[in-house]
Motif scaffolding. Structure first.
Motif, mmCIF file in Angstrom:
data_model
loop_
_atom_site.group_PDB
_atom_site.id
_atom_site.type_symbol
_atom_site.label_atom_id
_atom_site.label_comp_id
_atom_site.label_asym_id
_atom_site.label_seq_id
_atom_site.Cartn_x
_atom_site.Cartn_y
_atom_site.Cartn_z
ATOM 1 N N ARG A 183 -15.013 41.384 -12.926
ATOM 2 C CA ARG A 183 -16.444 41.548 -12.607
ATOM 3 C C ARG A 183 -17.291 41.603 -13.868
ATOM 4 N N LYS A 184 -16.706 42.026 -14.969
ATOM 5 C CA LYS A 184 -17.443 42.073 -16.240
ATOM 6 C C LYS A 184 -17.547 40.686 -16.865
ATOM 7 N N CYS A 185 -16.901 39.719 -16.271
ATOM 8 C CA CYS A 185 -16.840 38.368 -16.839
ATOM 9 C C CYS A 185 -17.651 37.374 -16.021
ATOM 10 N N GLN A 186 -18.577 37.868 -15.227
ATOM 11 C CA GLN A 186 -19.308 36.997 -14.303
ATOM 12 C C GLN A 186 -20.050 35.864 -14.995
ATOM 13 N N ASN A 187 -20.606 36.105 -16.171
ATOM 14 C CA ASN A 187 -21.332 35.035 -16.868
ATOM 15 C C ASN A 187 -20.409 33.874 -17.198
ATOM 16 N N VAL A 188 -19.222 34.186 -17.709
ATOM 17 C CA VAL A 188 -18.268 33.139 -18.065
ATOM 18 C C VAL A 188 -17.748 32.455 -16.803
ATOM 19 N N VAL A 189 -17.499 33.242 -15.766
ATOM 20 C CA VAL A 189 -17.026 32.680 -14.501
ATOM 21 C C VAL A 189 -18.066 31.698 -13.956
ATOM 22 N N LYS A 190 -19.339 32.073 -14.038
ATOM 23 C CA LYS A 190 -20.414 31.191 -13.558
ATOM 24 C C LYS A 190 -20.447 29.894 -14.353
ATOM 25 N N GLU A 191 -20.317 30.007 -15.672
ATOM 26 C CA GLU A 191 -20.308 28.806 -16.526
ATOM 27 C C GLU A 191 -19.168 27.882 -16.118
ATOM 28 N N PHE A 192 -17.991 28.468 -15.894
ATOM 29 C CA PHE A 192 -16.823 27.691 -15.512
ATOM 30 C C PHE A 192 -17.051 27.009 -14.163
ATOM 31 N N LYS A 193 -17.585 27.749 -13.202
ATOM 32 C CA LYS A 193 -17.854 27.180 -11.873
ATOM 33 C C LYS A 193 -18.843 26.024 -11.975
ATOM 34 N N THR A 194 -19.887 26.208 -12.765
ATOM 35 C CA THR A 194 -20.893 25.165 -12.947
ATOM 36 C C THR A 194 -20.249 23.922 -13.553
ATOM 37 N N CYS A 195 -19.426 24.127 -14.563
ATOM 38 C CA CYS A 195 -18.733 23.011 -15.215
ATOM 39 C C CYS A 195 -17.892 22.248 -14.190
ATOM 40 N N MET A 196 -17.166 22.975 -13.357
ATOM 41 C CA MET A 196 -16.311 22.343 -12.348
ATOM 42 C C MET A 196 -17.151 21.603 -11.304
ATOM 43 N N GLN A 197 -18.288 22.174 -10.944
ATOM 44 C CA GLN A 197 -19.159 21.513 -9.960
ATOM 45 C C GLN A 197 -19.702 20.204 -10.509
#
Length: 60
Positions: A35-49
Protein backbone atom coordinates in the motif's frame (compact mmCIF):
# COMPACT_ATOMS: atom_id res chain seq x y z
CA UNK A 1 18.06 -24.17 -12.45
CA UNK A 2 19.93 -22.92 -15.49
CA UNK A 3 19.87 -19.52 -17.08
CA UNK A 4 16.23 -19.90 -18.05
CA UNK A 5 14.45 -16.66 -17.56
CA UNK A 6 11.18 -16.27 -15.78
CA UNK A 7 8.46 -16.20 -18.49
CA UNK A 8 6.84 -13.27 -16.69
CA UNK A 9 10.12 -11.33 -16.88
CA UNK A 10 10.47 -12.16 -20.57
CA UNK A 11 6.97 -10.86 -21.20
CA UNK A 12 7.64 -7.70 -19.17
CA UNK A 13 10.80 -7.00 -21.14
CA UNK A 14 8.71 -7.01 -24.31
CA UNK A 15 6.31 -4.49 -22.79
CA UNK A 16 9.08 -2.08 -21.85
CA UNK A 17 7.74 -1.98 -18.28
CA UNK A 18 10.32 -4.29 -16.68
CA UNK A 19 12.08 -1.47 -14.77
CA UNK A 20 8.81 -0.38 -13.18
CA UNK A 21 8.11 -4.01 -12.27
CA UNK A 22 11.45 -4.13 -10.44
CA UNK A 23 10.69 -0.82 -8.73
CA UNK A 24 7.42 -2.21 -7.40
CA UNK A 25 9.20 -5.32 -6.12
CA UNK A 26 11.94 -3.24 -4.50
CA UNK A 27 9.42 -0.93 -2.86
CA UNK A 28 7.48 -3.85 -1.41
CA UNK A 29 10.70 -5.49 -0.23
CA UNK A 30 11.84 -2.26 1.45
CA UNK A 31 8.55 -1.22 3.03
CA UNK A 32 6.95 -4.62 3.51
CA UNK A 33 3.67 -2.97 2.57
CA UNK A 34 2.42 -2.77 -1.01
CA UNK A 35 0.00 0.00 0.00
CA UNK A 36 2.97 2.32 0.52
CA UNK A 37 3.99 1.65 -3.08
CA UNK A 38 0.83 2.87 -4.78
CA UNK A 39 2.60 5.52 -6.87
CA UNK A 40 4.96 2.96 -8.40
CA UNK A 41 2.13 0.45 -8.82
CA UNK A 42 0.12 3.10 -10.69
CA UNK A 43 3.07 3.89 -12.96
CA UNK A 44 3.48 0.19 -13.73
CA UNK A 45 -0.24 -0.25 -14.45
CA UNK A 46 -0.23 2.78 -16.75
CA UNK A 47 2.81 1.43 -18.59
CA UNK A 48 1.08 -1.93 -19.08
CA UNK A 49 -2.12 -0.26 -20.28
CA UNK A 50 -0.21 1.77 -22.87
CA UNK A 51 1.51 -1.40 -24.10
CA UNK A 52 -1.79 -3.31 -24.25
CA UNK A 53 -3.41 -0.48 -26.19
CA UNK A 54 -0.55 -0.40 -28.70
CA UNK A 55 -0.82 -4.17 -29.17
CA UNK A 56 -4.56 -3.93 -29.70
CA UNK A 57 -4.12 -1.24 -32.35
CA UNK A 58 -1.71 -3.48 -34.27
CA UNK A 59 -4.45 -6.04 -34.82
CA UNK A 60 -7.32 -3.73 -35.70
Amino acid sequence: MGDTEDPVEQMLKQTGCIDLHYKVQECIAETGDWRKCQNVVKEFKTCMQVYTEKQRQKYE
